[in-house]
Design an enzyme around this catalytic site. Structure first.
Site, mmCIF file in Angstrom:
data_model
loop_
_atom_site.group_PDB
_atom_site.id
_atom_site.type_symbol
_atom_site.label_atom_id
_atom_site.label_comp_id
_atom_site.label_asym_id
_atom_site.label_seq_id
_atom_site.Cartn_x
_atom_site.Cartn_y
_atom_site.Cartn_z
ATOM 1 N N ASN A 13 0.878 -1.172 0.000
ATOM 2 C CA ASN A 13 0.000 0.000 0.000
ATOM 3 C C ASN A 13 0.915 1.220 0.000
ATOM 4 O OD1 ASN A 13 -1.898 1.984 0.427
ATOM 5 N ND2 ASN A 13 -2.102 1.578 2.617
ATOM 6 N N TRP A 14 1.025 1.833 -1.149
ATOM 7 C CA TRP A 14 1.985 2.943 -1.282
ATOM 8 C C TRP A 14 1.496 4.222 -0.611
ATOM 9 C CZ3 TRP A 14 4.324 3.068 -6.925
ATOM 10 C CH2 TRP A 14 4.989 1.864 -7.181
ATOM 11 N N GLU A 101 -6.660 4.690 7.602
ATOM 12 C CA GLU A 101 -6.417 6.113 7.310
ATOM 13 C C GLU A 101 -7.627 6.733 6.615
ATOM 14 O OE1 GLU A 101 -2.665 5.557 5.330
ATOM 15 O OE2 GLU A 101 -1.783 4.963 7.235
ATOM 16 N N GLY A 238 2.762 -1.208 4.211
ATOM 17 C CA GLY A 238 2.864 0.216 3.878
ATOM 18 C C GLY A 238 4.296 0.605 3.609
ATOM 19 N N GLY A 239 4.943 1.162 4.611
ATOM 20 C CA GLY A 239 6.298 1.716 4.467
ATOM 21 C C GLY A 239 7.285 0.801 3.758
HETATM 22 C C1 PEP Z 1 -0.741 0.025 5.748
HETATM 23 O O1 PEP Z 1 -0.691 1.143 5.267
HETATM 24 O O2 PEP Z 1 -1.679 -0.731 5.465
HETATM 25 C C2 PEP Z 1 0.338 -0.407 6.654
HETATM 26 C C3 PEP Z 1 0.254 -1.578 7.213
HETATM 27 O O3 PEP Z 1 1.358 0.489 6.842
HETATM 28 P P1 PEP Z 1 2.762 0.168 7.552
HETATM 29 O O4 PEP Z 1 3.263 -1.131 6.986
HETATM 30 O O5 PEP Z 1 3.645 1.327 7.163
HETATM 31 O O6 PEP Z 1 2.514 0.082 9.004
#
Ligand code: PEP
Length: 257
Positions: A13-14, A101, A238-239
């Site tokens: 998930n960018w 989010e 995400g990251g």
């Molecule tokens: C996400 O955005 O779904 C997520 C899990 O972000 P992160 O891996 O950065 O916690």
């Protein structure tokens, strides 16, 4: 419980990251790193502006493209929104829905997540439906109530046949982007609980066939421990999906487990 009956999915998930040239660079770097991966569905969920680039760069590869949201109406006066049909027409396969989010900053509710999920399914997209508790809810020991409610509401009116096209992403809100990962035991406990809810709502075969991901600060170091768990069928990342070597390490961990 047999993990082989369902697909492992690692989806990036960018969020609101990467211009088109940056998206092209990242996907070009990722392609050869994951070209030989077997048994794991690899998905890049990118901002709307990067969809066309992502589709072009990944054409003919084992990387699928997803969007990060879609609207529930087919068309009309919804300035700034993108419909499921618009995504499907482009060749987009997956769509993330109900991300925390979106719930936190853009007023997304279980009702609108449910409507978006139905719209995505009607357009032929594969929804990745996100559920997860807030830290406060975990501290109050109501994680299971919160998750059960989200599963009931987000999948309301969705048939077993359509549910099988959905992936559920368990994303404890306190673990997203915070560097605080749920322990593998906590992730397994809730993913197993989600599967039990799916069995209650549908049937065992449907529940066993559905992919349930963990998401929340999953990275190259902790991925293996998480995806080893019997009810954790991959991850929403995400990251760490913004760095090709890190995302690859997570994909390889899922391939090995
Ligand atoms: C996400 O955005 O779904 C997520 C899990 O972000 P992160 O891996 O950065 O916690």
């Amino acid at each position: 419980m047999n993990k082989n009956v369902r697909k492992a999915i690692i989806a990036g998930n960018w969020k609101m990251n990467k211009t088109r040239p940056e998206a092209k660079t990242l996907l070009e770097e990722l392609k050869p790193l994951v070209a030989d991966v077997k048994g794991v569905e690899i998905v890049a969920c990118v901002p709307f502006t990067n969809l066309e680039t992502a589709l072009a760069v990944t054409a003919g590869t084992n990387i699928k493209v997803g969007a990060e949201n879609c609207h529930f109406e087919k068309s009309g006066a919804f300035t700034g929104e993108i419909s499921a049909d618009m995504l499907a027409e482009m060749g987009v396969e997956y769509v993330v829905l109900g991300h925390s989010e979106r719930r936190q900053y853009f007023g997304e509710t279980d009702e609108t997540v449910n409507k978006r999920t139905k719209a995505a399914l009607a357009a032929g997209l594969k929804p990745i439906v996100c559920v997860g508790e807030l830290l406060w809810e975990r501290e109050c020991d109501i994680t299971e109530e919160v998750i059960a409610r989200q599963i009931k509401l987000d999948l309301f009116g969705i048939s077993a046949e359509d549910a099988k096209k959905c992936t559920i992403a368990y994303e404890p809100v306190w673990a997203i982007g915070t560097g605080k990962t749920a322990t593998a035991e906590q992730a397994e406990e809730v993913c197993a609980f989600i599967r039990a809810q799916l069995e209650k709502k549908y049937d065992k075969a449907t529940a066993d066939s559905m992919t349930i991901q963990y998401g929340g600060s999953m990275n190259a170091k902790n991925a293996e421990e998480l995806v080893k768990k019997p009810n954790v069928d991959g991850g929403l990342i995400g990251g760490a999906s913004l760095k090709a070597p890190d995302f690859t390490a997570i994909i390889k961990a899922a391939e090995a487990n």
